[in-house]
Design a protein around this motif. Structure first.
Motif, PDB file in Angstrom:
ATOM      1  N   ALA A 129       0.834  -1.207   0.000  1.00  0.00           N
ATOM      2  CA  ALA A 129       0.000   0.000   0.000  1.00  0.00           C
ATOM      3  C   ALA A 129       0.870   1.259   0.000  1.00  0.00           C
ATOM      4  O   ALA A 129       0.566   2.241  -0.691  1.00  0.00           O
ATOM      5  N   GLU A 130       1.959   1.251   0.776  1.00  0.00           N
ATOM      6  CA  GLU A 130       2.890   2.381   0.772  1.00  0.00           C
ATOM      7  C   GLU A 130       3.562   2.534  -0.585  1.00  0.00           C
ATOM      8  O   GLU A 130       3.778   3.652  -1.071  1.00  0.00           O
ATOM      9  N   LEU A 131       3.892   1.396  -1.195  1.00  0.00           N
ATOM     10  CA  LEU A 131       4.562   1.440  -2.486  1.00  0.00           C
ATOM     11  C   LEU A 131       3.642   2.002  -3.568  1.00  0.00           C
ATOM     12  O   LEU A 131       4.086   2.761  -4.436  1.00  0.00           O
ATOM     13  N   LYS A 136       4.018   4.761  -9.478  1.00  0.00           N
ATOM     14  CA  LYS A 136       3.049   4.743 -10.582  1.00  0.00           C
ATOM     15  C   LYS A 136       2.344   3.398 -10.698  1.00  0.00           C
ATOM     16  O   LYS A 136       1.684   3.126 -11.707  1.00  0.00           O
ATOM     17  N   LEU A 137       2.451   2.556  -9.693  1.00  0.00           N
ATOM     18  CA  LEU A 137       1.793   1.254  -9.728  1.00  0.00           C
ATOM     19  C   LEU A 137       0.288   1.416  -9.885  1.00  0.00           C
ATOM     20  O   LEU A 137      -0.338   2.229  -9.203  1.00  0.00           O
ATOM     21  N   ARG A 138      -0.287   0.635 -10.776  1.00  0.00           N
ATOM     22  CA  ARG A 138      -1.740   0.693 -10.959  1.00  0.00           C
ATOM     23  C   ARG A 138      -2.442  -0.580 -10.500  1.00  0.00           C
ATOM     24  O   ARG A 138      -3.670  -0.616 -10.434  1.00  0.00           O
ATOM     25  N   GLU A 139      -1.668  -1.615 -10.181  1.00  0.00           N
ATOM     26  CA  GLU A 139      -2.280  -2.847  -9.682  1.00  0.00           C
ATOM     27  C   GLU A 139      -1.259  -3.625  -8.861  1.00  0.00           C
ATOM     28  O   GLU A 139      -0.082  -3.675  -9.215  1.00  0.00           O
ATOM     29  N   VAL A 140      -1.751  -4.230  -7.774  1.00  0.00           N
ATOM     30  CA  VAL A 140      -0.928  -5.125  -6.963  1.00  0.00           C
ATOM     31  C   VAL A 140      -1.574  -6.511  -7.000  1.00  0.00           C
ATOM     32  O   VAL A 140      -2.765  -6.659  -6.713  1.00  0.00           O
ATOM     33  N   VAL A 141      -0.788  -7.497  -7.353  1.00  0.00           N
ATOM     34  CA  VAL A 141      -1.232  -8.887  -7.403  1.00  0.00           C
ATOM     35  C   VAL A 141      -0.511  -9.634  -6.292  1.00  0.00           C
ATOM     36  O   VAL A 141       0.706  -9.472  -6.121  1.00  0.00           O
ATOM     37  N   VAL A 142      -1.239 -10.448  -5.527  1.00  0.00           N
ATOM     38  CA  VAL A 142      -0.608 -11.184  -4.443  1.00  0.00           C
ATOM     39  C   VAL A 142      -0.806 -12.682  -4.620  1.00  0.00           C
ATOM     40  O   VAL A 142      -1.824 -13.134  -5.149  1.00  0.00           O
ATOM     41  N   PHE A 143       0.196 -13.424  -4.167  1.00  0.00           N
ATOM     42  CA  PHE A 143       0.057 -14.870  -4.071  1.00  0.00           C
ATOM     43  C   PHE A 143      -0.767 -15.148  -2.820  1.00  0.00           C
ATOM     44  O   PHE A 143      -0.248 -15.092  -1.707  1.00  0.00           O
ATOM     45  N   GLY A 144      -2.048 -15.394  -2.988  1.00  0.00           N
ATOM     46  CA  GLY A 144      -2.943 -15.557  -1.850  1.00  0.00           C
ATOM     47  C   GLY A 144      -4.045 -14.518  -1.904  1.00  0.00           C
ATOM     48  O   GLY A 144      -4.569 -14.203  -2.971  1.00  0.00           O
ATOM     49  N   GLY A 148      -7.727  -5.095  -1.174  1.00  0.00           N
ATOM     50  CA  GLY A 148      -7.268  -4.084  -2.111  1.00  0.00           C
ATOM     51  C   GLY A 148      -6.294  -4.583  -3.160  1.00  0.00           C
ATOM     52  O   GLY A 148      -5.692  -3.775  -3.877  1.00  0.00           O
ATOM     53  N   THR A 149      -6.124  -5.897  -3.256  1.00  0.00           N
ATOM     54  CA  THR A 149      -5.192  -6.463  -4.231  1.00  0.00           C
ATOM     55  C   THR A 149      -5.909  -7.500  -5.085  1.00  0.00           C
ATOM     56  O   THR A 149      -7.018  -7.943  -4.776  1.00  0.00           O
TER      57      THR A 149
END
Length: 533
Positions: A129-131, A136-144, A148-149
């Motif tokens: 979230a800080e990053l 300029k990140l527009r999406e965060v994908v997580v393993f799990g 908000g991801t």
């Protein structure tokens, strides 16, 4: 004099890196390609190809393609190469990040690369979230799963064939199986960004093209071949050139099974070798010391190990010999750097202390560090290398690129070395003065900058001092204006840098030795250091 190695020139394919690495995957589609050390997640080679294509398709439908950058912030997991090759297959660039780095360091890397997608773990989701807020990140994908991801499973379930490509032109894959990749300029397009700490300050982003990476993998496969029945324990971090190229991609190119280990723990490491019947170990000297001397080793069956390859820092020949005798296997070491990995590798008959001979397609020379004149066998100077694996340059750093790369393509390594008449390379010292802590690169200049922010410090210098377990540890020499304890200094730095960059020893002195132009005389510090912790 220009030296070459024992191998004949080998053509480097003019194709995408992912097509090259996965060229033979369908030949052994039912064989396990990747499995985590606990056996909970795995991919056969057939499943790996399908996963790469589905995730690449999901990225394309999100508008990710040529010119875009995906950031990968994760430990070694079976999903890591899926994400890497999916982004590469979509025509993008992957910046691989160290989970141990501080948030400000990661933001600098993300913004420098211009990353638009971040793929990470649940454990990193809060920091993500800080990053996002600072980049300029527009999406965060997580393993799990994380609020908000986007779950990685969503990308993995994508039906690429139904949607088709959103950008770029798809080219057919190799004849053995149609891996669908976006057309790339193999020699010009950057597929990976890795960070290398220079002696002049903060880490620089090394640009590696598809052809650079393919050449590196080809060199590894020739110098240290694997067969399809071998099992490789992957503990060297995939965010490091050693782990990314030699361990992950070279093993997949050759059809071996890669057992991923997210973090090193001595007992768990030895247990994994026994449980998975590991045949090939890629180690840093720290792990070699464990294998040579730890009493833990006697509690496990390591008889499956055939070969150990050491990299990241120089391996003491005595440790190599003890490992060979204790485990009944062959131990070899190589030498390279992020800007040009797998440049040298020991072969049968390499003398003790050598890091080997040049790998395929490599030329090298030893030059006088003052005049730049090429030297002959037995003479000490800086080693320069040239070959198709040498980086394109440093991202957005033309001056640093010009300093590193000669117009004729030779790369300055910053290492003092000599070569014998057979082309065996012997490292003497590092001109760049980087500290190698457990295979990680630590810049003395960066630590000195942190130390100088302490209110009681008036001058500072940092060097690497030998350590049997870590290869080297950072030691600070300080001039202070009022009393301060070593522990206070160590804690101060630890709160501001990644764990592997921490100061481990402190010595207080009256003055930092410097040249007339103000450069720190680190060799003088090494000669006069005491044992004060």
């Amino acid at each position: 004099m220009i030296f070459t190695g024992p191998h004949p020139p080998t053509p480097v394919p003019d194709t995408s890196f992912s097509s090259f690495v996965l060229e033979h995957a369908r030949r052994h589609a039912d064989q396990v390609a990747l499995v985590d050390v606990k056996g909970e997640v795995s991919f056969t080679y057939g499943e790996l190809l399908a996963a790469v294509e589905r995730v690449a398709g999901a990225l394309r439908t999100r508008g990710f393609g040529p010119g875009d950058v995906l950031a990968l912030l994760a430990p070694n997991l079976p999903e890591y190469p899926v994400v890497f090759h999916a982004a590469a297959s979509a025509g993008g660039t992957v910046v691989v990040l160290n989970p141990l780095d501080t948030t400000p360091d990661l933001l600098a890397h993300l913004n420098g690369a211009g990353a638009v997608v971040l793929v990470t773990t649940e454990e990193q989701a809060a920091r993500a979230a800080e990053l996002v807020a600072g980049s300029k990140l527009r999406e965060v994908v997580v393993f799990g799963q994380a609020p908000g991801t986007t779950p990685f499973a969503e990308l993995l379930a994508h039906d690429d064939l139904a949607d088709g490509p959103a950008s770029g032109t798809l080219a057919p894959g190799p004849a053995t199986g149609p891996l669908r990749v976006t057309d790339v300029d193999a020699a010009g397009d950057v597929v990976a960004l890795l960070h290398s700490s220079g002696s002049t300050g903060r880490p620089k982003a090394v640009m590696l093209t598809h052809r650079n990476m393919s050449a590196n993998v080809l060199q590894t496969c020739t110098a240290t071949p694997l067969d399809e029945r071998e099992r490789v324990l992957a503990v060297a971090p995939f965010h490091h050139a050693f782990g990314l190229l030699m361990v992950m991609n070279s093993s997949l190119r050759q059809g071996a099974t890669v057992v991923t280990m997210p973090r090193f723990d001595p007992q768990a490491y030895l247990q994994a070798i026994q449980d998975h019947r590991i045949t090939r170990l890629y180690v840093v000297p720290t792990i070699a010391v464990l294998l040579a001397r730890s009493p833990l080793v006697d509690q496990f069956d390591l008889s499956s190990v055939r070969t150990i390859v050491s990299g990241g820092a120089a391996l003491d020949p005595r440790i190599a010999r003890i490992c060979e005798e204790r485990l009944g296997c062959r131990v070899g070491q190589g030498y390279g750097l992020t800007e040009g990995l797998v440049s040298f590798m020991q072969i049968d008959g390499s003398p003790a202390g050598s890091v080997g001979r040049a790998t395929p397609n490599i030329e090298f020379k030893i030059v006088d560090i003052t005049t730049g004149q090429a030297l002959g066998p037995g003479q000490e100077g800086e080693v320069l290398i040239r070959g198709p694996h040498v980086m394109k340059g440093y991202l957005d750093a033309p001056e640093a690129t010009r300093e590193a790369l000669e117009p004729d393509g030779f790369l300055h390594t910053g290492d003092l070395a000599r070569a014998d008449g057979d082309g065996e390379l012997f490292l003497v010292d590092r001109i760049k003065e980087l500290i190698k802590y457990k295979g990680q690169q630590v810049s003395p200049v960066e630590l000195e900058a942190v130390l100088m922010t302490h209110p009681k410090v008036t001058d500072a210098a940092v060097i690497g001092v030998p350590d049997e377990e870590a290869s080297e540890i950072p030691k600070a020499f300080l001039v202070v204006k009022e009393p301060v304890t070593a522990q206070e200094i160590i804690t101060f730095v630890a709160e501001r840098v990644a764990p592997y960059k921490k100061i481990r020893q402190v010595q207080f002195i009256d003055a930092i030795p410097r040249t007339p132009v103000g450069k720190t005389q680190r060799r003088a510090l090494k000669q006069h250091q005491d044992a004060t912790p």
